[in-house]
Write an enzyme that holds these catalytic residues in place. Sequence first.
Site, PDB file in Angstrom:
ATOM      1  N   TRP A  20     -16.007   3.512  -5.114  1.00 14.03           N
ATOM      2  CA  TRP A  20     -14.709   4.125  -5.944  1.00 14.03           C
ATOM      3  C   TRP A  20     -14.516   3.908  -7.234  1.00 14.03           C
ATOM      4  O   TRP A  20     -14.921   2.372  -7.375  1.00 14.03           O
ATOM      5  CB  TRP A  20     -13.464   3.802  -4.986  1.00 14.03           C
ATOM      6  CG  TRP A  20     -11.999   3.669  -5.982  1.00 14.03           C
ATOM      7  CD1 TRP A  20     -11.145   4.117  -5.207  1.00 14.03           C
ATOM      8  CD2 TRP A  20     -11.459   2.506  -6.867  1.00 14.03           C
ATOM      9  NE1 TRP A  20     -10.077   3.580  -6.646  1.00 14.03           N
ATOM     10  CE2 TRP A  20     -10.072   2.391  -6.546  1.00 14.03           C
ATOM     11  CE3 TRP A  20     -11.615   0.562  -7.315  1.00 14.03           C
ATOM     12  CZ2 TRP A  20      -9.791   1.908  -7.576  1.00 14.03           C
ATOM     13  CZ3 TRP A  20     -11.633   0.216  -8.201  1.00 14.03           C
ATOM     14  CH2 TRP A  20      -9.964   0.568  -8.577  1.00 14.03           C
ATOM     15  N   SER A  80     -20.153   3.054  -0.321  1.00 14.24           N
ATOM     16  CA  SER A  80     -18.820   2.703   0.204  1.00 14.24           C
ATOM     17  C   SER A  80     -17.957   4.089  -0.033  1.00 14.24           C
ATOM     18  O   SER A  80     -18.344   4.416   1.233  1.00 14.24           O
ATOM     19  CB  SER A  80     -18.539   1.653  -1.384  1.00 14.24           C
ATOM     20  OG  SER A  80     -16.913   1.678  -1.042  1.00 14.24           O
ATOM     21  N   LEU A  81     -17.531   4.456  -0.633  1.00 16.97           N
ATOM     22  CA  LEU A  81     -16.347   5.438  -0.636  1.00 16.97           C
ATOM     23  C   LEU A  81     -16.402   6.940  -0.631  1.00 16.97           C
ATOM     24  O   LEU A  81     -16.436   7.369   0.641  1.00 16.97           O
ATOM     25  CB  LEU A  81     -15.299   5.655  -1.532  1.00 16.97           C
ATOM     26  CG  LEU A  81     -14.616   6.746  -1.469  1.00 16.97           C
ATOM     27  CD1 LEU A  81     -13.493   7.296  -0.732  1.00 16.97           C
ATOM     28  CD2 LEU A  81     -14.045   6.850  -3.180  1.00 16.97           C
ATOM     29  N   PHE A 148     -12.340  -5.306  -8.959  1.00 13.02           N
ATOM     30  CA  PHE A 148     -12.891  -4.851  -8.366  1.00 13.02           C
ATOM     31  C   PHE A 148     -14.400  -5.094  -8.280  1.00 13.02           C
ATOM     32  O   PHE A 148     -15.055  -4.378  -6.729  1.00 13.02           O
ATOM     33  CB  PHE A 148     -12.261  -3.120  -8.170  1.00 13.02           C
ATOM     34  CG  PHE A 148     -12.904  -2.688  -6.840  1.00 13.02           C
ATOM     35  CD1 PHE A 148     -11.796  -3.007  -5.426  1.00 13.02           C
ATOM     36  CD2 PHE A 148     -14.202  -1.832  -6.612  1.00 13.02           C
ATOM     37  CE1 PHE A 148     -12.254  -1.738  -4.308  1.00 13.02           C
ATOM     38  CE2 PHE A 148     -14.152  -1.037  -5.496  1.00 13.02           C
ATOM     39  CZ  PHE A 148     -13.376  -1.526  -4.256  1.00 13.02           C
ATOM     40  N   THR A 150     -16.672  -6.928  -8.700  1.00  8.61           N
ATOM     41  CA  THR A 150     -16.840  -8.848  -9.173  1.00  8.61           C
ATOM     42  C   THR A 150     -16.749  -9.159  -7.583  1.00  8.61           C
ATOM     43  O   THR A 150     -17.166  -9.772  -6.542  1.00  8.61           O
ATOM     44  CB  THR A 150     -15.578  -9.421  -9.956  1.00  8.61           C
ATOM     45  OG1 THR A 150     -15.647  -9.262 -10.904  1.00  8.61           O
ATOM     46  CG2 THR A 150     -16.266 -10.958  -9.178  1.00  8.61           C
ATOM     47  N   LEU A 151     -15.375  -8.691  -6.966  1.00 10.55           N
ATOM     48  CA  LEU A 151     -15.251  -8.641  -5.560  1.00 10.55           C
ATOM     49  C   LEU A 151     -16.737  -7.524  -4.791  1.00 10.55           C
ATOM     50  O   LEU A 151     -16.910  -8.995  -3.811  1.00 10.55           O
ATOM     51  CB  LEU A 151     -13.985  -7.913  -4.533  1.00 10.55           C
ATOM     52  CG  LEU A 151     -13.780  -7.516  -3.485  1.00 10.55           C
ATOM     53  CD1 LEU A 151     -13.081  -9.484  -3.083  1.00 10.55           C
ATOM     54  CD2 LEU A 151     -12.501  -6.637  -2.919  1.00 10.55           C
ATOM     55  N   GLN A 152     -17.107  -6.426  -4.930  1.00 11.68           N
ATOM     56  CA  GLN A 152     -18.350  -6.211  -4.090  1.00 11.68           C
ATOM     57  C   GLN A 152     -19.653  -7.369  -3.995  1.00 11.68           C
ATOM     58  O   GLN A 152     -20.287  -6.541  -3.505  1.00 11.68           O
ATOM     59  CB  GLN A 152     -18.538  -4.871  -5.594  1.00 11.68           C
ATOM     60  CG  GLN A 152     -17.134  -3.612  -4.875  1.00 11.68           C
ATOM     61  CD  GLN A 152     -17.945  -2.443  -6.148  1.00 11.68           C
ATOM     62  OE1 GLN A 152     -19.138  -2.616  -5.680  1.00 11.68           O
ATOM     63  NE2 GLN A 152     -17.312  -1.736  -6.554  1.00 11.68           N
ATOM     64  N   ASP A 212     -21.112  -8.619   2.424  1.00 11.47           N
ATOM     65  CA  ASP A 212     -20.808  -7.700   1.974  1.00 11.47           C
ATOM     66  C   ASP A 212     -19.030  -8.564   1.921  1.00 11.47           C
ATOM     67  O   ASP A 212     -19.172  -8.456   3.550  1.00 11.47           O
ATOM     68  CB  ASP A 212     -20.909  -6.357   2.229  1.00 11.47           C
ATOM     69  CG  ASP A 212     -20.542  -5.375   1.601  1.00 11.47           C
ATOM     70  OD1 ASP A 212     -19.467  -5.521   1.401  1.00 11.47           O
ATOM     71  OD2 ASP A 212     -21.115  -4.333   1.779  1.00 11.47           O
ATOM     72  N   HIS A 240     -22.490  -5.709  -1.770  1.00  7.66           N
ATOM     73  CA  HIS A 240     -21.692  -4.504  -1.432  1.00  7.66           C
ATOM     74  C   HIS A 240     -22.620  -3.553  -2.336  1.00  7.66           C
ATOM     75  O   HIS A 240     -22.597  -2.388  -1.893  1.00  7.66           O
ATOM     76  CB  HIS A 240     -19.980  -4.374  -1.681  1.00  7.66           C
ATOM     77  CG  HIS A 240     -19.709  -3.172  -1.266  1.00  7.66           C
ATOM     78  ND1 HIS A 240     -19.926  -2.599   0.047  1.00  7.66           N
ATOM     79  CD2 HIS A 240     -18.902  -1.860  -1.787  1.00  7.66           C
ATOM     80  CE1 HIS A 240     -18.963  -1.076  -0.021  1.00  7.66           C
ATOM     81  NE2 HIS A 240     -18.315  -1.500  -1.058  1.00  7.66           N
TER      82      HIS A 240
END
Length: 265
Positions: A20, A80-81, A148, A150-152, A212, A240
């Site tokens: 994404w 991912s996506l 986003f 960073t979250l990964q 992840d 991730h």
Amino acid sequence: MSCHVDVVGQGHPLVMIHGWGMHSGVWQPLVKRLSKKYMLYLVDLPGMGQSRSVEPYHLYRLAEEVAEVIPGVSDILGWSLGGLVAQSLATNQPDRVKKLVLVGSTPCFVNKPAITKMPGWDAGIQRDYFTDFSQSLDKDYKKTIIKFLTLQCMKAKDARDTIKQLRNSFDAKPAPTEKTLKDALHILLEADLRAESINIRKPTLLIHGDRDTLAPVQAAHWMMQHMSKSVLRVIAGAGHAPFLSHSEQFVEALDQFLEPDPSAK
């Protein structure tokens, strides 16, 4: 055709589908090494990178668009996506897929309660994560993307370096529109391929980081248990994006899985 694709290297074809908000530039740190063994088809999903968007913007349409720009039969790698797109391809056009590689992937990103004929799902993340991202895109697109990314990588070893690589690759191609980002987020929010994924009969490699936070490793264990020809490689310390944070282990697992079987000759 809506998908832009860069073709690099020589060998048997390997299609690589990004996640994404990103584009095919995310694979750049691996291209030099992988292109010595594979002919890489580096796809920009519709509306991202150098690809124009499509309407309606839904998962099956993305898979159809990718199918139009790749070789007749390919090894397909989705992150991912991109993993959802790869699963959709393997489900709806199985004759186009030789082997499947799912990286940081899942059949369903969001936790769901049990409904008629479908058990609950708790190997995802809370729905609020994606709805919050969708709302914050209206306020500050760039900041939302960085959040986003960073979250990964949260909780992963070498997270700072991985985030830097993701941010650098993000800036290498045109930014997607806010509408594309929201449409693609909606796919992450709503897609549930559990019923389809258990019917995939292609040899499948699951590569997953044990840290992840976007697609918990429990999802990979579920896929290994329910997809009859799947093998799981969990990379310790990875988040991730294990292909960036642990590229040596990633490429080793990929080569081992895609190596032609001598007995098949």
